[in-house]
Design an enzyme around this catalytic site. Structure first.
Site, PDB file in Angstrom:
ATOM      1  N   LYS A 113       0.822  -1.222   0.000  1.00  0.00           N
ATOM      2  CA  LYS A 113       0.000   0.000   0.000  1.00  0.00           C
ATOM      3  C   LYS A 113       0.853   1.269   0.000  1.00  0.00           C
ATOM      4  O   LYS A 113       0.471   2.265  -0.609  1.00  0.00           O
ATOM      5  CB  LYS A 113      -0.987  -0.006   1.163  1.00  0.00           C
ATOM      6  CG  LYS A 113      -0.441  -0.164   2.540  1.00  0.00           C
ATOM      7  CD  LYS A 113      -1.570  -0.321   3.553  1.00  0.00           C
ATOM      8  CE  LYS A 113      -1.025  -0.477   4.979  1.00  0.00           C
ATOM      9  NZ  LYS A 113      -0.251  -1.740   5.129  1.00  0.00           N
ATOM     10  N   ASN A 136      -0.938   6.772   6.457  1.00  0.00           N
ATOM     11  CA  ASN A 136      -0.005   5.838   7.072  1.00  0.00           C
ATOM     12  C   ASN A 136       1.376   5.877   6.440  1.00  0.00           C
ATOM     13  O   ASN A 136       2.326   5.329   6.989  1.00  0.00           O
ATOM     14  CB  ASN A 136      -0.579   4.417   6.984  1.00  0.00           C
ATOM     15  CG  ASN A 136       0.145   3.433   7.865  1.00  0.00           C
ATOM     16  OD1 ASN A 136       0.234   3.632   9.069  1.00  0.00           O
ATOM     17  ND2 ASN A 136       0.654   2.370   7.273  1.00  0.00           N
ATOM     18  N   HIS A 183      -1.110  -8.456  11.681  1.00  0.00           N
ATOM     19  CA  HIS A 183      -1.626  -7.761  12.878  1.00  0.00           C
ATOM     20  C   HIS A 183      -2.651  -8.589  13.654  1.00  0.00           C
ATOM     21  O   HIS A 183      -3.523  -8.026  14.323  1.00  0.00           O
ATOM     22  CB  HIS A 183      -2.236  -6.412  12.492  1.00  0.00           C
ATOM     23  CG  HIS A 183      -1.246  -5.449  11.916  1.00  0.00           C
ATOM     24  ND1 HIS A 183      -0.103  -5.072  12.585  1.00  0.00           N
ATOM     25  CD2 HIS A 183      -1.233  -4.791  10.724  1.00  0.00           C
ATOM     26  CE1 HIS A 183       0.582  -4.208  11.830  1.00  0.00           C
ATOM     27  NE2 HIS A 183      -0.071  -4.041  10.700  1.00  0.00           N
TER      28      HIS A 183
END
Length: 416
Positions: A113, A136, A183
């Site tokens: 990303k 981010n 995660h």
């Protein structure tokens, strides 16, 4: 912000995004309280009533909104206290979406990303469009409030931590690069992690576009579906290497076309774009050995992609850090016969077990400096020394950038 703008807000976490959120709220005339558990934090330039260390529920006071930094988990005491008190909790990304008039392209996914976000920003620049790149990727979305051209496209990288607490965020174009386990240590399950990622699409209407991998199941929202894959015809072949980067280029191309960017500008950017720091980043060639910094590979899927990018070359792979409750057997399976592994950090014992079970030669180096030294001693001209940890960095480093910078420093020392 809205008709229901609070007179006082609380910001949780005072790293980059938290500080940007404080500034954006103050710019709008909102009084701000802030909390961070780090008692050693320098708060000299934070325009808020700051509490450091142990949480005190009295800080909620007359707060009408809580803005949560991505590093603050849902079970943190301030978050639980706010929700128990009926106070809305939103992410810094949601705050930025409420305060900015700009059209947003939201890019999420497990791996790629950052590269896709930066590449799409470069494509828009090549097309002469005003553009800001944020989220981010390292620049908080709220840092654009009051400072950017309101007509500029904002290309925003969206993590699962940021998407957990959105409400109204509605990207005009939302992109899912891919979706793989990551995660799980924070979200608990892959399904919970995936649900957080897919929230990027939930507020889209028929006027918006949802860009997803070819064959991916239906996503939330009502955006017009547009698919891509790594083998799509592109206006030009990307400069950045690897099949995974061709997939990133295909995603960025699909998003750019949805915005209306001509293929000529897309082709120019694909050929010129050099990649991003810490992601399969060439560092140096020392005595015929290539050194590559892939510190941003913080999960197994990302490290597998990096190894695939150098298939056929003998590799000395530095792995380890803080694990994310992932199995390492799938990573061990992609090592080739001549490859070696050097394991460091908290996850080193678990990595060593999985790699040895797959008959990979393993050196338990302990830390990055010893790993680089051992890899350099073993490597021969034509080999690749690859830092691709498959783990988070927080056991021995501030973040993945710090880890990658230390790798560069150690390689420069070798060169000298």
């Amino acid at each position: 912000m809205s008709a229901a703008q609070p007179s006082r807000a609380l910001v949780l976490g005072l790293a980059r995004s938290g500080r940007a959120a404080v500034s954006a709220l103050r710019r709008g005339g909102v009084a701000v309280a802030a909390h961070d558990s780090d008692t050693g934090l320098d708060i000299g330039h934070v325009d808020a009533d700051v509490q450091l260390g142990e949480w005190d529920d009295r800080l909620l006071g007359d707060v009408g909104l809580v803005v949560k930094s991505p590093g603050v988990p849902a079970e943190a005491a301030p978050v639980v206290a706010a929700r128990n008190a009926g106070i809305p909790v939103i992410s810094e990304i949601e705050l930025g979406a409420r305060l900015l008039p700009n059209p947003i392209v939201g890019i999420t996914g497990t791996n790629g990303k950052t590269t896709t976000t930066a590449l799409l920003g470069a494509i828009l620049e090549a097309a002469g469009r005003p553009v800001e790149v944020a989220g981010n990727i390292g620049r908080p979305l709220t840092s654009l409030v009051g400072t950017s051209d309101p007509s500029a496209w904002v290309v925003c990288e969206l993590s699962s931590f940021q998407l957990e607490d959105i409400d109204t965020l509605r990207p005009h174009v939302a992109v899912l690069v891919n979706l793989e386990p990551d995660h799980v240590d924070r979200h608990g399950t892959f399904d919970a992690y995936a649900a957080a990622k897919l929230r990027a699409f939930e507020n889209q209407t028929a006027d918006d576009t949802a860009v997803v991998p070819r064959g991916f199941p239906a996503v939330p929202g009502n955006g017009r579906r547009l698919e891509f894959s790594a083998d799509d015809p592109l206006p030009a072949e990307p400069r950045i290497p690897g099949a995974h980067n061709r997939e990133n280029a295909a995603a960025a191309t699909a998003a750019a076309r949805a915005i209306g960017v001509p293929d000529e500008a897309i082709a120019h950017a694909l050929v010129a774009f050099p990649g991003v720091e810490h992601r399969i980043e060439p560092v140096a060639e020392v005595r015929g050995v290539r050194y590559v910094n892939d510190s941003k590979a913080t999960n197994v899927a990302a490290a597998r992609r990096a190894l695939a990018a150098f298939a056929g070359s003998p590799k000395h792979v530095i792995l380890g850090g803080r694990g994310k409750a992932e199995p390492y057997a799938p990573l061990a399976a992609v090592f080739e016969g001549s490859d070696r592994a050097y394991v460091i950090g908290e996850a080193a014992p678990e990595l060593a077990t999985a790699l040895r079970a797959a008959r990979v030669h393993v050196t338990e180096a302990g830390d990055l400096e010893r790993a680089v030294r051992a890899a350099a001693d073993a490597a021969r001209p034509g080999d690749v020394v690859l830092l691709s940890p498959a783990c988070a960095s927080f056991d021995q480093f501030r973040d993945f950038e710090h880890r990658g910078e230390e790798f560069r420093r150690l390689v420069a020392k070798l060169a000298r």
